[in-house]
Write a protein that holds these residues in place. Structure first.
Motif, PDB file in Angstrom:
ATOM      1  N   LEU A 476       1.794   4.659  48.315  1.00 47.86           N
ATOM      2  CA  LEU A 476       1.875   6.086  48.021  1.00 47.86           C
ATOM      3  C   LEU A 476       0.771   6.860  48.744  1.00 47.86           C
ATOM      4  N   ARG A 477      -0.415   6.304  48.731  1.00 42.69           N
ATOM      5  CA  ARG A 477      -1.545   6.991  49.371  1.00 42.69           C
ATOM      6  C   ARG A 477      -1.322   7.119  50.876  1.00 42.69           C
ATOM      7  N   ARG A 478      -0.836   6.059  51.514  1.00 42.09           N
ATOM      8  CA  ARG A 478      -0.579   6.117  52.951  1.00 42.09           C
ATOM      9  C   ARG A 478       0.523   7.108  53.286  1.00 42.09           C
ATOM     10  N   GLU A 479       1.541   7.175  52.432  1.00 41.25           N
ATOM     11  CA  GLU A 479       2.634   8.115  52.682  1.00 41.25           C
ATOM     12  C   GLU A 479       2.154   9.555  52.543  1.00 41.25           C
ATOM     13  N   ASN A 480       1.327   9.832  51.559  1.00 41.44           N
ATOM     14  CA  ASN A 480       0.744  11.170  51.433  1.00 41.44           C
ATOM     15  C   ASN A 480      -0.077  11.525  52.676  1.00 41.44           C
ATOM     16  N   ALA A 481      -0.854  10.561  53.157  1.00 40.25           N
ATOM     17  CA  ALA A 481      -1.678  10.807  54.347  1.00 40.25           C
ATOM     18  C   ALA A 481      -0.804  11.091  55.564  1.00 40.25           C
ATOM     19  N   ALA A 482       0.312  10.378  55.696  1.00 39.51           N
ATOM     20  CA  ALA A 482       1.229  10.611  56.820  1.00 39.51           C
ATOM     21  C   ALA A 482       1.801  12.017  56.755  1.00 39.51           C
ATOM     22  N   ARG A 483       2.086  12.488  55.570  1.00 34.94           N
ATOM     23  CA  ARG A 483       2.628  13.844  55.421  1.00 34.94           C
ATOM     24  C   ARG A 483       1.562  14.892  55.700  1.00 34.94           C
ATOM     25  N   ASP A 484       0.324  14.597  55.307  1.00 35.09           N
ATOM     26  CA  ASP A 484      -0.758  15.530  55.607  1.00 35.09           C
ATOM     27  C   ASP A 484      -0.972  15.657  57.114  1.00 35.09           C
ATOM     28  N   ARG A 485      -0.729  14.566  57.846  1.00 34.62           N
ATOM     29  CA  ARG A 485      -0.878  14.607  59.305  1.00 34.62           C
ATOM     30  C   ARG A 485       0.301  15.269  60.001  1.00 34.62           C
ATOM     31  N   GLY A 486       1.408  15.464  59.282  1.00 35.13           N
ATOM     32  CA  GLY A 486       2.592  16.063  59.886  1.00 35.13           C
ATOM     33  C   GLY A 486       3.571  15.050  60.422  1.00 35.13           C
ATOM     34  N   ASP A 487       3.395  13.770  60.072  1.00 27.95           N
ATOM     35  CA  ASP A 487       4.273  12.726  60.604  1.00 27.95           C
ATOM     36  C   ASP A 487       5.670  12.744  59.991  1.00 27.95           C
ATOM     37  N   ARG A 488       5.864  13.473  58.912  1.00 26.17           N
ATOM     38  CA  ARG A 488       7.151  13.462  58.229  1.00 26.17           C
ATOM     39  C   ARG A 488       7.835  14.826  58.243  1.00 26.17           C
ATOM     40  N   ASP A 489       7.387  15.743  59.105  1.00 18.14           N
ATOM     41  CA  ASP A 489       7.923  17.110  59.094  1.00 18.14           C
ATOM     42  C   ASP A 489       9.387  17.152  59.508  1.00 18.14           C
ATOM     43  N   GLU A 490      10.132  18.059  58.875  1.00 14.77           N
ATOM     44  CA  GLU A 490      11.545  18.232  59.192  1.00 14.77           C
ATOM     45  C   GLU A 490      11.736  19.229  60.338  1.00 14.77           C
ATOM     46  N   ILE A 491      12.918  19.202  60.912  1.00 23.12           N
ATOM     47  CA  ILE A 491      13.314  20.198  61.913  1.00 23.12           C
ATOM     48  C   ILE A 491      14.162  21.246  61.200  1.00 23.12           C
ATOM     49  N   ILE A 492      13.679  22.469  61.171  1.00 19.85           N
ATOM     50  CA  ILE A 492      14.392  23.561  60.515  1.00 19.85           C
ATOM     51  C   ILE A 492      15.057  24.420  61.587  1.00 19.85           C
ATOM     52  N   LYS A 493      16.358  24.578  61.488  1.00 24.86           N
ATOM     53  CA  LYS A 493      17.103  25.353  62.477  1.00 24.86           C
ATOM     54  C   LYS A 493      16.584  26.785  62.522  1.00 24.86           C
ATOM     55  N   GLY A 494      16.411  27.283  63.698  1.00 27.17           N
ATOM     56  CA  GLY A 494      15.963  28.651  63.866  1.00 27.17           C
ATOM     57  C   GLY A 494      14.468  28.824  63.713  1.00 27.17           C
ATOM     58  N   VAL A 495      13.768  27.771  63.302  1.00 24.82           N
ATOM     59  CA  VAL A 495      12.324  27.856  63.106  1.00 24.82           C
ATOM     60  C   VAL A 495      11.595  27.050  64.178  1.00 24.82           C
ATOM     61  N   ASN A 496      11.956  25.775  64.320  1.00 25.34           N
ATOM     62  CA  ASN A 496      11.300  24.948  65.330  1.00 25.34           C
ATOM     63  C   ASN A 496      12.326  24.263  66.227  1.00 25.34           C
ATOM     64  N   ASP A 497      13.366  25.038  66.612  1.00 24.54           N
ATOM     65  CA  ASP A 497      14.362  24.516  67.545  1.00 24.54           C
ATOM     66  C   ASP A 497      13.858  24.523  68.990  1.00 24.54           C
TER      67      ASP A 497
END
Length: 533
Positions: A476-497
């Protein structure tokens, strides 16, 4: 229309402030209307339109929920645990002799309960979500009360096995069902103490069960029935009555609960959604939600974490009277000496639940209590002194009982999506109860009075729970850290296309129309979700 700030990679959690400081990926954009749409969805999901919740007092509403939900559900679990473990009390009053069964057959009678209990927990939680809790839970209770009563009328070993199987079948839905049900009412930081109070009914059951069994045993010979039979009959009849009353007392889910006003229902849904419980407004059954639970490695680790406490729990509760009786006490004194042990366990369990809610460190708390339990069982293994062994029983109780609700709260806090959470909790609790089938066979008659083998196997379970708690915490701790680094960010249409903004760290399961869409589809896999440690 209200404006909401959304990061380039669409994380909107409490950690967004820290993320915005990270150079190179901190550019924010304005996504007009996201927050307003999210708030509207919390109400529109039930077709109620916009509802003014400004007049709702949150503190008073929580007290209202607690009074409506917790006392009766705790009483039901008290009866449930009393019914499943009273066979340990009945054993002291001639059950084996009257049914002409040996020690091995008695252990099989204990084991068969857990097999049916474990098998039907996952299906029961799916039915609970699909049906009304007030109907489903009440029906289960009424039926297991009948099985409990009939258990007092059996005349042979086959009859006892049949009733224990049916008792496990109908009891299967209560404990995982209520924990899932309560998680649908409270924020993650509020759930632990409620789960602890609910589970504390098991400790009260242990204390009350010893007193009740000692009293009922005096009916030996009434209507030609032995004292152990009356224990089953009277406790079963109480359960039948409670089951008949339950449809009028148990409430349904927040979005349909009749004891709340419309603004109160809308307020509860919105406060849960603000706690990253995006499915609070309702969720349609999709098999992919169930598959997500089955394929999530965290679910399987949590199953071992829970087994590390649940296996010892049943060994402790089923054999505590026998363990104490072998220290030199007869049946009734042995039952009575279990009472203060359970009172102590009740106090520690509730205090631990309150502390974990306030501090949020459920994993560390799990590890500490498992170490306490290990010390207790080490003493039980090496001690040959009755007084010292009796003191060790208190350490064992303190190391086992608080970890049951704490582990359930820990798992529930880290699963989003109502169906996924319901299945995950049922899998975790069901696997724990399969191990109850194992631990119900570890205290053999030939090992008395010190039961070294049984204590050693329970100590092994505690070790498994400790090791997997550490693993779960690290994952859990490693997964939180990965999200804090931006490793799990989604692609939102119209935002970061824009191809220039898409880098190797974007790990979306496809592209999403909005942040809300990503939240609903991904649940706890959403990049803005943070796991409870």
């Amino acid at each position: 229309m209200e404006k909401a700030h959304v990061q380039e990679h669409s994380r909107t959690s409490a950690s967004s402030t820290d993320a915005s400081d990270e150079k190179g990926r901190a550019r924010q954009i304005e996504d007009v209307g996201v927050a307003a749409d999210r708030e509207k969805n919390a109400v529109d999901a039930r077709g109620a339109g916009e509802i003014d919740t400004s007049g709702v007092d949150e503190r008073k509403l929580l007290r209202k929920l607690d009074l409506a939900l917790i006392p009766w559900l705790s009483f039901l679990y008290l009866l449930s645990f009393l019914d499943r473990t009273s066979i340990g009390n009945a054993k002291l009053y001639g059950l084996e002799k009257d049914l002409h069964i040996n020690d091995s057959q008695y252990n099989i009678a204990l084991m068969i309960f857990f097999i049916s209990y474990a098998i039907f927990e996952v299906p029961s939680n799916v039915f609970l979500k699909r049906l009304r809790p007030s109907i489903w839970l009440s029906l289960l209770m009424f039926l297991w009360g009948i099985m409990m009563t009939v258990q007092g009328l059996v005349h042979n070993y086959g009859g006892l096995l049949g009733m224990r199987w049916m008792l496990g079948l109908f009891e299967a839905g209560l404990f995982p069902g209520v924990n899932f049900y309560l998680s649908c009412w409270y924020k993650r930081s509020e759930f632990g103490i409620r789960a602890a109070i609910f589970f504390a009914a098991a400790t009260v059951s242990g204390a009350f069960g010893g007193l009740l069994a000692a009293a009922i045993a005096n009916m030996d010979g009434v209507a030609g029935k032995p004292g152990w039979a009356w224990i089953f009959i009277l406790e079963g009849l109480i359960t039948v009555i409670a089951g008949a009353l339950s449809p009028f007392i148990i409430q349904d889910f927040p979005d349909t609960a009749k004891f709340l006003t419309e603004p109160e229902r809308a307020f509860i849904v919105k406060r849960l959604q603000s706690d990253n419980q995006f499915s609070a407004a309702g969720e349609d059954l999709k098999w992919k939600y169930i598959l997500k639970s089955l394929l999530d490695v965290k679910t399987w680790i949590a199953m071992l974490v829970y087994a590390g406490s649940d296996g010892p729990l049943y060994a402790f509760s089923l054999f505590l009277p026998s363990i104490i009786s072998q220290l030199g006490f007869k049946a009734t004194p042995a039952n009575l000496l279990t009472v203060p042990v359970y009172v102590f366990a009740c106090i520690v369990t509730i205090a631990a639940g309150l502390y974990a809610d306030r501090k949020g460190r459920r994993g560390i708390q799990n590890m500490v209590f498992l170490c306490v339990g290990a010390v207790g069982y080490i003493i039980l293994i090496v001690s040959r002194n009755a007084t010292l062994s009796y003191i060790a029983v208190y350490l064992a109780a303190a190391g086992i009982y608080p970890n049951i609700p704490n582990t359930i709260a820990w798992v529930s806090n880290n699963v989003e999506g109502s169906y996924k959470r319901g299945v995950s909790l049922a899998m975790v609790i069901g696997f724990g109860n399969i191990n109850g089938a194992v631990s119900s066979n570890v205290y053999r008659g030939q090992d008395k009075p010190w039961y070294t083998l049984g204590h050693g196997i329970v100590l092994m379970y505690i070790g498994i729970g400790l090791i997997t708690s550490v693993i779960y915490y690290i994952v859990l701790r490693r997964e939180n850290a990965a999200r804090d680094r931006g490793d799990r960010d989604e692609i939102i249409k119209g935002v970061n296309d824009d191809p220039a903004t898409l880098n190797s760290r974007l790990a979306a399961n496809g592209r999403f129309e909005s942040v809300d869409d990503a939240q609903r589809e991904k649940g706890d896999e959403w990049s803005g979700y943070r796991y409870t440690l």
